[in-house]
Motif scaffolding. Structure first.
Motif, PDB file in Angstrom:
ATOM      1  N   VAL A  74      -0.260   2.353  -3.137  1.00  0.00           N
ATOM      2  CA  VAL A  74      -1.689   2.021  -3.051  1.00  0.00           C
ATOM      3  C   VAL A  74      -2.035   1.556  -1.627  1.00  0.00           C
ATOM      4  CG1 VAL A  74      -1.362   1.392  -5.677  1.00  0.00           C
ATOM      5  CG2 VAL A  74      -0.857  -0.354  -3.997  1.00  0.00           C
ATOM      6  N   PHE A 132      -8.962   2.973  -3.055  1.00  0.00           N
ATOM      7  CA  PHE A 132      -8.753   2.688  -4.482  1.00  0.00           C
ATOM      8  C   PHE A 132      -8.609   1.263  -4.572  1.00  0.00           C
ATOM      9  CE2 PHE A 132      -7.633   7.088  -4.350  1.00  0.00           C
ATOM     10  CZ  PHE A 132      -8.024   7.452  -5.867  1.00  0.00           C
ATOM     11  N   PHE A 191      -7.345  -1.603  -7.864  1.00  0.00           N
ATOM     12  CA  PHE A 191      -6.578  -1.463  -9.011  1.00  0.00           C
ATOM     13  C   PHE A 191      -6.610  -2.898  -9.915  1.00  0.00           C
ATOM     14  CE2 PHE A 191      -3.789  -2.285  -5.377  1.00  0.00           C
ATOM     15  CZ  PHE A 191      -3.029  -3.156  -5.865  1.00  0.00           C
ATOM     16  N   VAL A 234      -5.527   2.052 -11.696  1.00  0.00           N
ATOM     17  CA  VAL A 234      -5.649   2.356 -10.407  1.00  0.00           C
ATOM     18  C   VAL A 234      -7.071   3.327 -10.517  1.00  0.00           C
ATOM     19  CG1 VAL A 234      -5.110   3.192  -8.170  1.00  0.00           C
ATOM     20  CG2 VAL A 234      -3.458   2.500  -9.964  1.00  0.00           C
TER      21      VAL A 234
END
Length: 285
Positions: free
Chosen positions: A184, A190, A192, A263
């Motif tokens: 990540v 992204f 999450f 995610v």
């Protein structure tokens, strides 16, 4: 006296002549008469048939005349409506043109959205491959990676993360969280959410009142590890507790006790993909 003699003489001559007609001639006349009678009977039958056909034809003629009168009566109405139909046709053509233009715009929008979704799916595929690469042995039933409705899920069983009834992350689980953090951190586009899930067994311990509290505390424990030990930007994370209300099994309580990392692209990033799709020459042909 003289007249009487003359009459008697003529009568005698007639009788004499009659007696002179041969039997053969008589038979011929009889045959001729029979043939004439047969022709008369045939003509009579045909005449009756013609009379019936004429009656049918007359009825048909009356029907056609009635229909003709009806058509004549309605012809003027149709002629009067032609002008209105012409006006309506012009308006219909104009409306059709506008509808077609609207359909073209909608089709373009759909293609742009499909392009953005395709881009998102490509990014998700890359994310899944990265997660599978760092997590290694995916045969481990304690870790599951899936994609549902365009969202990537990493589900980690509580057996791996926590001791029973605890919200302290196990030491051996930190290695798994470190690998997730590695992925990540390399995907800054992204965000999450960390979701805590419990089974349906009632829970109350210390300051925790129920499974809601337990699920939230487990989620925040994971978030703190990701932030404090692996440097994940806290602005990208959300901690959420789902308690017992989204089970994945009705018979296996252990499967329901899990922490799920959801995610997904940032909303503004997803819009950016749509905008980029709108600029793509392939879309705007």
């Amino acid at each position: 006296m003289n007249m009487k003699k003359i009459f008697l003489g003529a009568l005698g001559a007639t009788i004499l002549l009659s007696s002179c007609v041969s039997q053969k001639k008589y038979a011929e006349l009889e045959a001729k008469n029979k043939e004439t009678e047969d022709l008369l009977n045939s003509a009579t039958v045909k005449l009756n048939s013609c009379i019936e056909e004429k009656a049918t034809a007359d009825a048909r003629l009356r029907t056609l005349e009635d229909q003709n009168d009806f058509l004549k009566a309605n012809n003027q109405v149709l002629v009067d409506n032609m002008g209105n139909l012409t006006d309506l046709s012009a308006k219909g053509a104009e409306n059709l043109e506008k509808s077609l233009e609207s359909l073209k715009e909608k089709d373009l929008t759909i293609r742009k959205l499909n392009d953005a979704i395709t881009r998102r799916d490509s990014v998700n595929l890359s994310l899944v491959q990265s997660l599978k690469g760092v997590l290694g042995n995916l045969d481990d039933e304690d870790i599951e990676i899936s994609v549902e409705k365009g969202v990537v899920f990493v589900s980690i069983s509580d057996k791996l993360l926590f001791s029973s009834g605890s919200y302290n992350v196990a030491t051996r689980a930190k290695e798994v969280l470190g690998k997730v953090a590695q992925v990540v951190n390399n995907k800054p586009d992204f965000e999450f959410m960390v979701e805590g899930h419990t089974d349906a067994v009632p829970y109350r311990k210390g300051v925790l009142l129920d499974n809601w509290d337990l699920s939230v505390k487990r989620a925040t424990a994971v978030v703190r590890i990701l932030q404090n030990e692996y440097g994940v930007d806290p602005k990208r994370m959300t901690a959420a507790g789902r308690s017992q209300y989204i089970p994945v099994s009705s018979t296996d309580k252990a499967r329901n006790r899990r922490t799920r990392i959801v995610v997904l692209p940032k909303i503004d990033q997803f819009y950016s993909m749509i905008e980029e799709g709108m600029k793509d020459p392939a879309i705007n042909k």
